[in-house]
Design a protein around this motif. Sequence first.
Motif, mmCIF file in Angstrom:
data_model
loop_
_atom_site.group_PDB
_atom_site.id
_atom_site.type_symbol
_atom_site.label_atom_id
_atom_site.label_comp_id
_atom_site.label_asym_id
_atom_site.label_seq_id
_atom_site.Cartn_x
_atom_site.Cartn_y
_atom_site.Cartn_z
ATOM 1 N N LEU A 153 0.861 -1.174 0.000
ATOM 2 C CA LEU A 153 0.000 0.000 0.000
ATOM 3 C C LEU A 153 0.905 1.234 0.000
ATOM 4 C CD1 LEU A 153 -2.165 -2.113 0.768
ATOM 5 C CD2 LEU A 153 -3.103 -0.456 2.381
ATOM 6 N N THR B 249 -2.811 6.030 0.620
ATOM 7 C CA THR B 249 -3.758 4.973 1.015
ATOM 8 C C THR B 249 -3.411 4.448 2.401
ATOM 9 O OG1 THR B 249 -3.955 4.332 -1.301
ATOM 10 C CG2 THR B 249 -4.724 2.736 0.326
ATOM 11 N N GLN C 212 -4.649 6.329 5.291
ATOM 12 C CA GLN C 212 -6.098 6.199 5.541
ATOM 13 C C GLN C 212 -6.438 4.826 6.124
ATOM 14 O OE1 GLN C 212 -7.091 7.248 1.474
ATOM 15 N NE2 GLN C 212 -7.881 9.239 2.140
ATOM 16 N N GLY D 123 -2.692 5.697 -5.198
ATOM 17 C CA GLY D 123 -2.638 5.952 -3.757
ATOM 18 C C GLY D 123 -1.360 6.567 -3.236
ATOM 19 N N ARG E 215 -2.472 14.985 2.073
ATOM 20 C CA ARG E 215 -1.204 14.556 1.454
ATOM 21 C C ARG E 215 -0.108 15.632 1.537
ATOM 22 N NH1 ARG E 215 -4.500 12.152 -3.652
ATOM 23 N NH2 ARG E 215 -5.784 13.920 -3.053
#
Length: 321
Positions: free
Chosen positions: A76, A80, A83, A180, A270
């Motif tokens: 990942l 992403t 989160q 992501g 971000r």
Amino acid sequence: MEDAKILVTGANGQIGTVLTKALKATYGDTHVIATDIRPATQGMWKTHILDVTQRSALEEVVHREKVGYIFHLAALLSATAEQKPQQAWEVNMSGWTNVLEVAHAQGVRRVFFPSSIAVFGPHTHRQLAPQFGPLTPTTIYGVTKVAGELLGQYYWHKYGLDVRSLRYPGIVGYQSLPGGGTTDYAIDIFYKALQGQPYTCFLNPDTRLPMMYMDDAIRATIELMKAPVSKIRVRIGYNIAAMSFTPAQLAEAIRTYIPDLQVTYRPDFRQEIAASWPEQIDDTHARNDWEWQSHFDLDAMTQDMITHLKDNAMALSQSQQ
Ligand code: VAH
């Protein structure tokens, strides 16, 4: 790497797609086993569906195919991961631990681990991140990359497993869609510009980050894995660099070709991730140890992206998403 089969995990991801294509072109389609948790969207190859968190499934394919080399890209990415931190830890760490354990048990010759400039944090010199220095990342993605690097180094020292790793900057390419990442803006902006649409950037205009063109990143990965073992003197992630730019500088470079590009800056979560990363990377060790040398700067990358994306059907599919 002709002497044994190559296995790629995460083969249908942003880097995995391009790396798998390059490896298959060099070594032959059947010599390279593309695995991923989901099928390839562009149908380039037969994907062996594999969840790297399932060690027995990984062991079965490595044993059956007598795999000699593993490029482990399944993970990942930063945005992403922030989160879904628990899932990020689970996938990024148990996946990598499974690869290391299976590689050790099955006598795999070499293993590649994709690290990232995300290993750096607020205690790193922002203007020039050194090869060796404090690694105190403030993102879960960065934590998994530091832990991953150290695990790889451990398996080298403990078992002699030839683990090699690169700290990728933000990667920009036309061959695959990003997924992501905090640096995905640098790809998304090209699609919007080519569709004649304004782009809303999720980072501040002056957020300067280390970046690299996909062609350079793929060449670095394969060159590192082909280098004689005697040349590999760093067993955590090698720093590699090509260029650093801000969203405003990238927008200006694109306006050379698409003068009407309008960009609005609306930083989101971000921005905090990007602000924790250094602006530039010192890659002296990679240059000295295995002759690393980047080929694309901002202008060359922008020209190549525009040239390829102008006729690339993907630009249309991106607009339909
Ligand atoms: C990310 N593209 O944004 C990745 C990369 C340096 C950033 O690791 O998560």
